[in-house]
Design a protein around this motif. Structure first.
Motif, PDB file in Angstrom:
ATOM      1  N   ARG A   1       0.859  -1.179   0.000  1.00  0.00           N
ATOM      2  CA  ARG A   1       0.000   0.000   0.000  1.00  0.00           C
ATOM      3  C   ARG A   1       0.891   1.223   0.000  1.00  0.00           C
ATOM      4  NH1 ARG A   1      -4.388   1.253   4.655  1.00  0.00           N
ATOM      5  NH2 ARG A   1      -2.522   1.914   5.785  1.00  0.00           N
ATOM      6  N   VAL A   2       0.653   2.117  -0.960  1.00  0.00           N
ATOM      7  CA  VAL A   2       1.467   3.323  -1.086  1.00  0.00           C
ATOM      8  C   VAL A   2       0.560   4.552  -1.021  1.00  0.00           C
ATOM      9  CG1 VAL A   2       3.225   2.143  -2.466  1.00  0.00           C
ATOM     10  CG2 VAL A   2       1.323   3.296  -3.615  1.00  0.00           C
ATOM     11  N   SER A   3       1.154   5.663  -0.671  1.00  0.00           N
ATOM     12  CA  SER A   3       0.401   6.916  -0.629  1.00  0.00           C
ATOM     13  C   SER A   3       0.093   7.393  -2.043  1.00  0.00           C
ATOM     14  CB  SER A   3       1.210   7.991   0.101  1.00  0.00           C
ATOM     15  OG  SER A   3       1.450   7.625   1.442  1.00  0.00           O
ATOM     16  N   GLY A   4      -1.128   7.884  -2.229  1.00  0.00           N
ATOM     17  CA  GLY A   4      -1.495   8.463  -3.509  1.00  0.00           C
ATOM     18  C   GLY A   4      -1.739   7.432  -4.590  1.00  0.00           C
ATOM     19  N   LYS A   5      -1.636   7.883  -5.824  1.00  0.00           N
ATOM     20  CA  LYS A   5      -1.890   7.028  -6.979  1.00  0.00           C
ATOM     21  C   LYS A   5      -0.572   6.573  -7.600  1.00  0.00           C
ATOM     22  CE  LYS A   5      -6.269   9.382  -7.926  1.00  0.00           C
ATOM     23  NZ  LYS A   5      -7.068   8.297  -7.319  1.00  0.00           N
TER      24      LYS A   5
ATOM     25  N   SER B   1      -5.810  -2.171  -6.266  1.00  0.00           N
ATOM     26  CA  SER B   1      -6.967  -1.319  -5.976  1.00  0.00           C
ATOM     27  C   SER B   1      -6.476   0.098  -5.735  1.00  0.00           C
ATOM     28  CB  SER B   1      -7.750  -1.829  -4.759  1.00  0.00           C
ATOM     29  OG  SER B   1      -6.951  -1.767  -3.590  1.00  0.00           O
ATOM     30  N   GLU B   2      -7.443   1.030  -5.751  1.00  0.00           N
ATOM     31  CA  GLU B   2      -7.079   2.433  -5.608  1.00  0.00           C
ATOM     32  C   GLU B   2      -8.196   3.169  -4.897  1.00  0.00           C
ATOM     33  OE1 GLU B   2      -5.034   4.677  -8.962  1.00  0.00           O
ATOM     34  OE2 GLU B   2      -7.030   5.615  -8.988  1.00  0.00           O
ATOM     35  N   SER B   3      -7.827   4.096  -3.978  1.00  0.00           N
ATOM     36  CA  SER B   3      -8.804   4.941  -3.304  1.00  0.00           C
ATOM     37  C   SER B   3      -8.340   6.387  -3.431  1.00  0.00           C
ATOM     38  CB  SER B   3      -8.935   4.550  -1.831  1.00  0.00           C
ATOM     39  OG  SER B   3      -7.746   4.851  -1.124  1.00  0.00           O
ATOM     40  N   GLU B   4      -9.004   7.272  -2.735  1.00  0.00           N
ATOM     41  CA  GLU B   4      -8.673   8.693  -2.851  1.00  0.00           C
ATOM     42  C   GLU B   4      -7.259   8.999  -2.355  1.00  0.00           C
ATOM     43  OE1 GLU B   4     -10.391  13.043  -1.348  1.00  0.00           O
ATOM     44  OE2 GLU B   4     -11.471  11.180  -0.868  1.00  0.00           O
ATOM     45  N   HIS B   5      -6.840   8.293  -1.303  1.00  0.00           N
ATOM     46  CA  HIS B   5      -5.568   8.632  -0.683  1.00  0.00           C
ATOM     47  C   HIS B   5      -4.477   7.568  -0.845  1.00  0.00           C
ATOM     48  CE1 HIS B   5      -7.502  12.053   1.184  1.00  0.00           C
ATOM     49  NE2 HIS B   5      -8.434  11.262   1.683  1.00  0.00           N
ATOM     50  N   ASN B   6      -4.867   6.321  -1.133  1.00  0.00           N
ATOM     51  CA  ASN B   6      -3.891   5.229  -1.182  1.00  0.00           C
ATOM     52  C   ASN B   6      -4.133   4.317  -2.370  1.00  0.00           C
ATOM     53  OD1 ASN B   6      -2.439   5.585   1.483  1.00  0.00           O
ATOM     54  ND2 ASN B   6      -4.543   5.403   2.209  1.00  0.00           N
TER      55      ASN B   6
ATOM     56  N   SER C   1       5.806   6.145  -1.775  1.00  0.00           N
ATOM     57  CA  SER C   1       5.971   6.076  -0.326  1.00  0.00           C
ATOM     58  C   SER C   1       5.165   4.906   0.219  1.00  0.00           C
ATOM     59  CB  SER C   1       5.504   7.380   0.321  1.00  0.00           C
ATOM     60  OG  SER C   1       5.591   7.306   1.731  1.00  0.00           O
ATOM     61  N   VAL C   2       5.852   3.922   0.793  1.00  0.00           N
ATOM     62  CA  VAL C   2       5.193   2.707   1.285  1.00  0.00           C
ATOM     63  C   VAL C   2       4.536   2.972   2.633  1.00  0.00           C
ATOM     64  CG1 VAL C   2       5.540   0.315   2.028  1.00  0.00           C
ATOM     65  CG2 VAL C   2       6.797   1.210   0.048  1.00  0.00           C
ATOM     66  N   VAL C   3       3.247   2.655   2.705  1.00  0.00           N
ATOM     67  CA  VAL C   3       2.486   2.794   3.943  1.00  0.00           C
ATOM     68  C   VAL C   3       2.384   1.450   4.669  1.00  0.00           C
ATOM     69  CG1 VAL C   3       0.238   3.416   4.932  1.00  0.00           C
ATOM     70  CG2 VAL C   3       1.144   4.697   2.973  1.00  0.00           C
ATOM     71  N   ARG C   4       2.248   0.398   3.911  1.00  0.00           N
ATOM     72  CA  ARG C   4       2.102  -0.944   4.476  1.00  0.00           C
ATOM     73  C   ARG C   4       2.679  -1.950   3.497  1.00  0.00           C
ATOM     74  NH1 ARG C   4      -3.643  -3.983   6.060  1.00  0.00           N
ATOM     75  NH2 ARG C   4      -2.712  -5.815   7.052  1.00  0.00           N
ATOM     76  N   LEU C   5       3.402  -2.933   4.031  1.00  0.00           N
ATOM     77  CA  LEU C   5       4.036  -3.952   3.187  1.00  0.00           C
ATOM     78  C   LEU C   5       3.776  -5.326   3.785  1.00  0.00           C
ATOM     79  CD1 LEU C   5       5.863  -4.764   0.825  1.00  0.00           C
ATOM     80  CD2 LEU C   5       7.841  -4.301   2.289  1.00  0.00           C
ATOM     81  N   LYS C   6       3.231  -6.195   2.965  1.00  0.00           N
ATOM     82  CA  LYS C   6       2.854  -7.532   3.430  1.00  0.00           C
ATOM     83  C   LYS C   6       3.310  -8.572   2.419  1.00  0.00           C
ATOM     84  CE  LYS C   6      -1.341 -10.350   3.903  1.00  0.00           C
ATOM     85  NZ  LYS C   6      -2.820 -10.311   3.933  1.00  0.00           N
ATOM     86  N   ARG C   7       4.094  -9.543   2.883  1.00  0.00           N
ATOM     87  CA  ARG C   7       4.421 -10.666   2.000  1.00  0.00           C
ATOM     88  C   ARG C   7       3.251 -11.639   2.041  1.00  0.00           C
ATOM     89  NH1 ARG C   7       9.268 -14.535   3.462  1.00  0.00           N
ATOM     90  NH2 ARG C   7      10.676 -12.986   2.571  1.00  0.00           N
ATOM     91  N   SER C   8       2.688 -11.920   0.888  1.00  0.00           N
ATOM     92  CA  SER C   8       1.497 -12.764   0.814  1.00  0.00           C
ATOM     93  C   SER C   8       1.762 -14.143   0.231  1.00  0.00           C
ATOM     94  CB  SER C   8       0.427 -12.072  -0.047  1.00  0.00           C
ATOM     95  OG  SER C   8       0.950 -11.790  -1.344  1.00  0.00           O
ATOM     96  N   ARG C   9       2.945 -14.311  -0.402  1.00  0.00           N
ATOM     97  CA  ARG C   9       3.198 -15.581  -1.084  1.00  0.00           C
ATOM     98  C   ARG C   9       4.687 -15.900  -1.059  1.00  0.00           C
ATOM     99  NH1 ARG C   9       4.332 -17.137  -6.356  1.00  0.00           N
ATOM    100  NH2 ARG C   9       4.274 -14.976  -7.086  1.00  0.00           N
ATOM    101  N   TYR C  10       4.998 -17.181  -0.930  1.00  0.00           N
ATOM    102  CA  TYR C  10       6.369 -17.683  -1.043  1.00  0.00           C
ATOM    103  C   TYR C  10       6.295 -18.897  -1.953  1.00  0.00           C
ATOM    104  CZ  TYR C  10      11.084 -19.059   0.469  1.00  0.00           C
ATOM    105  OH  TYR C  10      12.422 -19.368   0.510  1.00  0.00           O
ATOM    106  N   ASP C  11       6.753 -18.728  -3.209  1.00  0.00           N
ATOM    107  CA  ASP C  11       6.588 -19.747  -4.234  1.00  0.00           C
ATOM    108  C   ASP C  11       5.104 -20.099  -4.350  1.00  0.00           C
ATOM    109  OD1 ASP C  11       8.091 -21.368  -6.183  1.00  0.00           O
ATOM    110  OD2 ASP C  11       7.230 -23.045  -5.083  1.00  0.00           O
ATOM    111  N   PHE C  12       4.698 -21.343  -4.129  1.00  0.00           N
ATOM    112  CA  PHE C  12       3.287 -21.712  -4.248  1.00  0.00           C
ATOM    113  C   PHE C  12       2.532 -21.547  -2.936  1.00  0.00           C
ATOM    114  CE2 PHE C  12       5.519 -25.452  -2.831  1.00  0.00           C
ATOM    115  CZ  PHE C  12       4.688 -25.985  -1.865  1.00  0.00           C
ATOM    116  N   LEU C  13       3.229 -21.255  -1.854  1.00  0.00           N
ATOM    117  CA  LEU C  13       2.594 -21.129  -0.543  1.00  0.00           C
ATOM    118  C   LEU C  13       1.985 -19.740  -0.381  1.00  0.00           C
ATOM    119  CD1 LEU C  13       5.415 -22.792   1.568  1.00  0.00           C
ATOM    120  CD2 LEU C  13       3.167 -23.789   1.086  1.00  0.00           C
ATOM    121  N   GLU C  14       0.744 -19.690   0.085  1.00  0.00           N
ATOM    122  CA  GLU C  14       0.069 -18.416   0.301  1.00  0.00           C
ATOM    123  C   GLU C  14      -0.333 -18.277   1.758  1.00  0.00           C
ATOM    124  OE1 GLU C  14      -3.137 -18.005  -2.439  1.00  0.00           O
ATOM    125  OE2 GLU C  14      -1.828 -17.961  -4.200  1.00  0.00           O
TER     126      GLU C  14
END
Length: 280
Positions: free
Chosen positions: A138-142, A171-176, A201-214
């Motif tokens: 998730r980053v600030s702005g567009k 996805s996109e919103s007004e601020h992020n 500018s990174v607001v939130r960072l999440k690793r969601s996948r490692y190879d085939f593992l989610e």
């Protein structure tokens, strides 16, 4: 049963087999108090006392691999001199002494693997195997098409050009905005630095996948044991094309403890569902 020393060191998580060979040749290994500095030497990890630099090593009898949802605010180390929480604090009910495969920094959340199988850990972390790791950012702005294009092609960092990445808007919103980034390198804070390099500018960072593992529907602080077939699949992936056959996993099937986490302790910040599609 006797096995080659370099294999024993690798299984104990001391080093990769190639690095273990150098450790042996340097005379840093003793078996029952005697220095062993010849490659091909064997020992019995169940009956012999094997030390590296004077410290005894232990080869785990029951190997496990754990998939943890690391929350923000935890260190991916075995101890922290500043006294901050470490990821193994979350593994309530796990008897085996496991350690992380790779790292996620203090302010990054998401999928982290831990194991007591040293050979598997060293193999997965070796850069030659190019294991894909997917992130939701998730980053600030567009985010512009030009910025996505630069990330996709690779960007210049202080430690060199990054390999091409797979990048897509989510996805996109007004601020992020949310974007997905998949890389196979493992440089320090790489995704954050890549985004900063293109003006994001990174607001939130999440690793969601490692190879085939989610990460699936795990909540921050929760974990599960990988099934033997999942470990075998990981090994087939990294051994593909290497000419080596996957070693038998030795992984034991385990039931996750009923209360593996402090419940809602994750401090990932809002703005997205842990197991689902992020909200802008």
């Amino acid at each position: 049963m006797q096995e080659r020393l370099q294999k024993i060191l690798s299984q104990a998580g001391v080093a990769s087999r190639r690095e273990a060979e150098k450790i042996i040749l340097d005379g840093r290994v003793k078996v029952n108090g005697e220095v062993v500095a010849e490659l091909g030497s064997k020992a019995d990890p169940d009956n012999d006392v094997i030390t590296v630099d004077g410290k005894a090593i232990v080869v785990a009898e029951n190997r496990v691999v754990i998939l943890l949802y690391k929350p923000v605010g935890y260190m991916t180390t075995m101890k922290d001199p500043e006294g901050r929480p470490i990821v193994t604090d979350l593994l309530k009910g796990v008897k085996e002494r496991v350690y992380p495969i790779g790292r996620l920094d203090y302010n990054t959340e998401g999928l982290l693997l831990l194991t007591n199988d040293g050979e598997l850990a060293n193999t997965l972390m070796h850069p030659s195997h190019e294991v894909d790791k997917g992130y939701l950012v998730r980053v600030s702005g567009k985010v512009s098409e030009e910025q996505i294009g630069k990330l996709t092609e690779g960007v210049e960092l202080e430690d060199g050009m990054t390999a091409p990445a797979k990048v897509a808007p989510v996805s996109e919103s007004e601020h992020n905005s949310w974007i997905s980034i998949t890389i196979h390198e493992g440089r320090y804070r790489q995704v954050r630095r890549m985004c900063e390099a293109v003006g994001l500018s990174v607001v939130r960072l999440k690793r969601s996948r490692y190879d085939f593992l989610e990460i699936g529907d795990l909540k921050p602080g929760n974990f599960r044991f990988l099934a033997p077939e999942e470990v075998t699949r990981l090994k087939r992936k990294v051994y593909a094309g290497s000419g080596r056959a996957p070693r038998k996993t030795g992984i034991v099937a385990r039931r996750q403890p009923s209360s593996p986490s402090p419940g809602g302790r994750g401090r990932g910040g809002g703005g997205g569902r842990p197991g689902g599609k992020p909200r802008g």
